[in-house]
Design a protein around this motif. Structure first.
Motif, PDB file in Angstrom:
ATOM      1  N   ASP A  47      -8.407 -17.011   5.841  1.00 56.26           N
ATOM      2  CA  ASP A  47      -9.641 -16.983   6.779  1.00 56.26           C
ATOM      3  C   ASP A  47     -10.228 -17.999   5.676  1.00 56.26           C
ATOM      4  O   ASP A  47     -11.903 -18.904   6.274  1.00 56.26           O
ATOM      5  N   GLY A  48     -10.495 -17.538   4.587  1.00 56.75           N
ATOM      6  CA  GLY A  48     -12.091 -18.002   3.433  1.00 56.75           C
ATOM      7  C   GLY A  48     -12.243 -16.471   2.996  1.00 56.75           C
ATOM      8  O   GLY A  48     -12.273 -15.625   3.252  1.00 56.75           O
ATOM      9  N   PRO A  49     -13.324 -16.975   2.197  1.00 53.76           N
ATOM     10  CA  PRO A  49     -14.165 -14.889   1.929  1.00 53.76           C
ATOM     11  C   PRO A  49     -14.379 -14.708   2.118  1.00 53.76           C
ATOM     12  O   PRO A  49     -15.000 -14.340   3.504  1.00 53.76           O
ATOM     13  N   VAL A  50     -14.288 -13.099   2.352  1.00 56.90           N
ATOM     14  CA  VAL A  50     -15.066 -12.537   2.536  1.00 56.90           C
ATOM     15  C   VAL A  50     -15.662 -10.962   1.529  1.00 56.90           C
ATOM     16  O   VAL A  50     -14.813 -10.979   0.487  1.00 56.90           O
ATOM     17  N   LEU A  51     -17.194 -10.563   1.848  1.00 54.23           N
ATOM     18  CA  LEU A  51     -17.927  -9.933   1.342  1.00 54.23           C
ATOM     19  C   LEU A  51     -17.595  -8.297   1.848  1.00 54.23           C
ATOM     20  O   LEU A  51     -17.892  -8.617   3.017  1.00 54.23           O
ATOM     21  N   LEU A  66     -26.881 -14.355   2.761  1.00 50.26           N
ATOM     22  CA  LEU A  66     -25.308 -14.668   1.719  1.00 50.26           C
ATOM     23  C   LEU A  66     -25.870 -16.521   1.386  1.00 50.26           C
ATOM     24  O   LEU A  66     -25.762 -17.232   2.370  1.00 50.26           O
ATOM     25  N   TRP A  67     -25.762 -16.450  -0.375  1.00 47.54           N
ATOM     26  CA  TRP A  67     -26.233 -18.087  -0.874  1.00 47.54           C
ATOM     27  C   TRP A  67     -24.863 -18.122  -1.541  1.00 47.54           C
ATOM     28  O   TRP A  67     -24.858 -17.799  -2.099  1.00 47.54           O
ATOM     29  N   LEU A  68     -24.466 -18.948  -1.533  1.00 43.53           N
ATOM     30  CA  LEU A  68     -23.650 -20.169  -2.587  1.00 43.53           C
ATOM     31  C   LEU A  68     -24.328 -20.869  -3.491  1.00 43.53           C
ATOM     32  O   LEU A  68     -24.916 -21.831  -2.617  1.00 43.53           O
ATOM     33  N   ILE A  69     -24.434 -20.903  -3.841  1.00 44.14           N
ATOM     34  CA  ILE A  69     -25.421 -21.845  -5.495  1.00 44.14           C
ATOM     35  C   ILE A  69     -24.400 -22.418  -6.217  1.00 44.14           C
ATOM     36  O   ILE A  69     -24.196 -21.974  -6.758  1.00 44.14           O
ATOM     37  N   GLY A  70     -24.498 -24.007  -5.995  1.00 47.23           N
ATOM     38  CA  GLY A  70     -23.777 -24.979  -6.715  1.00 47.23           C
ATOM     39  C   GLY A  70     -24.180 -25.224  -8.887  1.00 47.23           C
ATOM     40  O   GLY A  70     -25.627 -24.789  -8.891  1.00 47.23           O
ATOM     41  N   PRO A  71     -23.663 -25.942  -9.431  1.00 50.53           N
ATOM     42  CA  PRO A  71     -24.217 -26.172 -10.644  1.00 50.53           C
ATOM     43  C   PRO A  71     -26.008 -26.829 -10.409  1.00 50.53           C
ATOM     44  O   PRO A  71     -26.586 -27.025 -11.645  1.00 50.53           O
ATOM     45  N   VAL A  91     -18.301  -5.639   6.060  1.00 55.75           N
ATOM     46  CA  VAL A  91     -17.091  -6.815   5.441  1.00 55.75           C
ATOM     47  C   VAL A  91     -18.075  -8.118   6.178  1.00 55.75           C
ATOM     48  O   VAL A  91     -17.974  -7.455   7.298  1.00 55.75           O
ATOM     49  N   VAL A  92     -18.390  -8.665   5.606  1.00 54.91           N
ATOM     50  CA  VAL A  92     -18.857 -10.018   5.944  1.00 54.91           C
ATOM     51  C   VAL A  92     -18.127 -11.727   5.963  1.00 54.91           C
ATOM     52  O   VAL A  92     -17.924 -11.573   4.627  1.00 54.91           O
ATOM     53  N   PRO A  93     -17.593 -12.407   6.272  1.00 59.01           N
ATOM     54  CA  PRO A  93     -16.711 -13.462   6.185  1.00 59.01           C
ATOM     55  C   PRO A  93     -17.654 -14.185   5.965  1.00 59.01           C
ATOM     56  O   PRO A  93     -18.911 -14.814   6.623  1.00 59.01           O
ATOM     57  N   LEU A  94     -18.185 -15.554   5.251  1.00 59.20           N
ATOM     58  CA  LEU A  94     -18.890 -16.600   4.971  1.00 59.20           C
ATOM     59  C   LEU A  94     -18.307 -17.308   5.250  1.00 59.20           C
ATOM     60  O   LEU A  94     -17.417 -17.729   6.229  1.00 59.20           O
ATOM     61  N   ASP A  95     -19.351 -18.282   5.403  1.00 57.19           N
ATOM     62  CA  ASP A  95     -19.355 -19.516   6.368  1.00 57.19           C
ATOM     63  C   ASP A  95     -18.416 -20.850   5.715  1.00 57.19           C
ATOM     64  O   ASP A  95     -18.126 -21.440   6.107  1.00 57.19           O
ATOM     65  N   ARG A  96     -18.325 -20.678   4.575  1.00 55.66           N
ATOM     66  CA  ARG A  96     -17.666 -22.049   3.346  1.00 55.66           C
ATOM     67  C   ARG A  96     -17.302 -21.286   2.400  1.00 55.66           C
ATOM     68  O   ARG A  96     -17.338 -20.702   2.107  1.00 55.66           O
ATOM     69  N   SER A  97     -15.937 -21.535   2.221  1.00 55.88           N
ATOM     70  CA  SER A  97     -15.215 -21.684   0.742  1.00 55.88           C
ATOM     71  C   SER A  97     -16.196 -21.485  -0.417  1.00 55.88           C
ATOM     72  O   SER A  97     -17.413 -21.803  -0.546  1.00 55.88           O
ATOM     73  N   LEU A  98     -15.702 -20.474  -1.348  1.00 46.86           N
ATOM     74  CA  LEU A  98     -16.931 -20.673  -2.610  1.00 46.86           C
ATOM     75  C   LEU A  98     -16.409 -22.172  -3.926  1.00 46.86           C
ATOM     76  O   LEU A  98     -17.144 -21.700  -4.389  1.00 46.86           O
ATOM     77  N   GLU A  99     -15.810 -22.656  -3.427  1.00 43.11           N
ATOM     78  CA  GLU A  99     -15.390 -24.044  -4.059  1.00 43.11           C
ATOM     79  C   GLU A  99     -16.408 -25.042  -4.579  1.00 43.11           C
ATOM     80  O   GLU A  99     -17.408 -25.368  -3.211  1.00 43.11           O
ATOM     81  N   GLY A 100     -16.417 -25.252  -5.760  1.00 42.84           N
ATOM     82  CA  GLY A 100     -17.428 -25.842  -6.347  1.00 42.84           C
ATOM     83  C   GLY A 100     -19.192 -25.490  -6.309  1.00 42.84           C
ATOM     84  O   GLY A 100     -19.780 -25.530  -6.626  1.00 42.84           O
ATOM     85  N   PHE A 101     -19.208 -24.233  -6.390  1.00 44.67           N
ATOM     86  CA  PHE A 101     -19.616 -23.605  -6.340  1.00 44.67           C
ATOM     87  C   PHE A 101     -20.036 -22.203  -7.449  1.00 44.67           C
ATOM     88  O   PHE A 101     -18.769 -22.461  -8.307  1.00 44.67           O
ATOM     89  N   ALA A 102     -20.953 -22.264  -8.534  1.00 46.40           N
ATOM     90  CA  ALA A 102     -20.976 -21.153  -9.820  1.00 46.40           C
ATOM     91  C   ALA A 102     -21.268 -19.842  -9.393  1.00 46.40           C
ATOM     92  O   ALA A 102     -20.927 -19.519 -10.095  1.00 46.40           O
TER      93      ALA A 102
END
Length: 126
Positions: A47-51, A66-71, A91-102
């Protein structure tokens, strides 16, 4: 009513842990996350990324963001939480995919924000 509420919380927690176990056993990407407040692992579940992290409490009136940071180095918010002091880990689900993030990062904030207001307390490269 109280018993039914507890049962629902346990069922949700078991489902989250099952998702983490499936992700780890499937050999999907897992990223070690560490910093000044603790550490954990970021996994990609069905169901997506989980911390999954063991963190100290963020402080009175604060939470973790929680933050995802792209290029482009622009942080995108993907959730907030405050660890339950009665639980050994969060156990924390993230709101979006890791795809495209660095980078994945966690900051300590006074509430939900659109951009970080503090330096990361946990971070990992993706």
């Amino acid at each position: 009513v109280w018993n039914a509420g507890l049962r629902g919380e346990l069922d949700q927690r078991n489902a989250q842990l099952r998702e983490v176990a499936v992700a780890l056993s499937a050999g999907g990407p897992a990223y070690s996350v560490s910093g000044e407040v603790g550490g954990g692992v970021l996994v990609t579940g069905e169901d997506g990324p989980v911390l999954v992290a063991d963190l100290e409490p963020p402080g009175e009136g604060q939470l973790y963001a929680l933050w995802l940071i792209g290029p482009d180095e622009v942080p995108v918010p993907v959730g907030t939480f405050a660890p339950d002091p009665d639980e050994p880990f969060a156990v924390v689900p993230l709101d979006r995919s890791l795809e495209g993030f660095a980078t994945f990062a966690v900051t300590r904030e006074a509430g939900p924000v659109d951009a970080p207001t503090t330096d990361p307390v946990l971070v990992t490269s993706l």
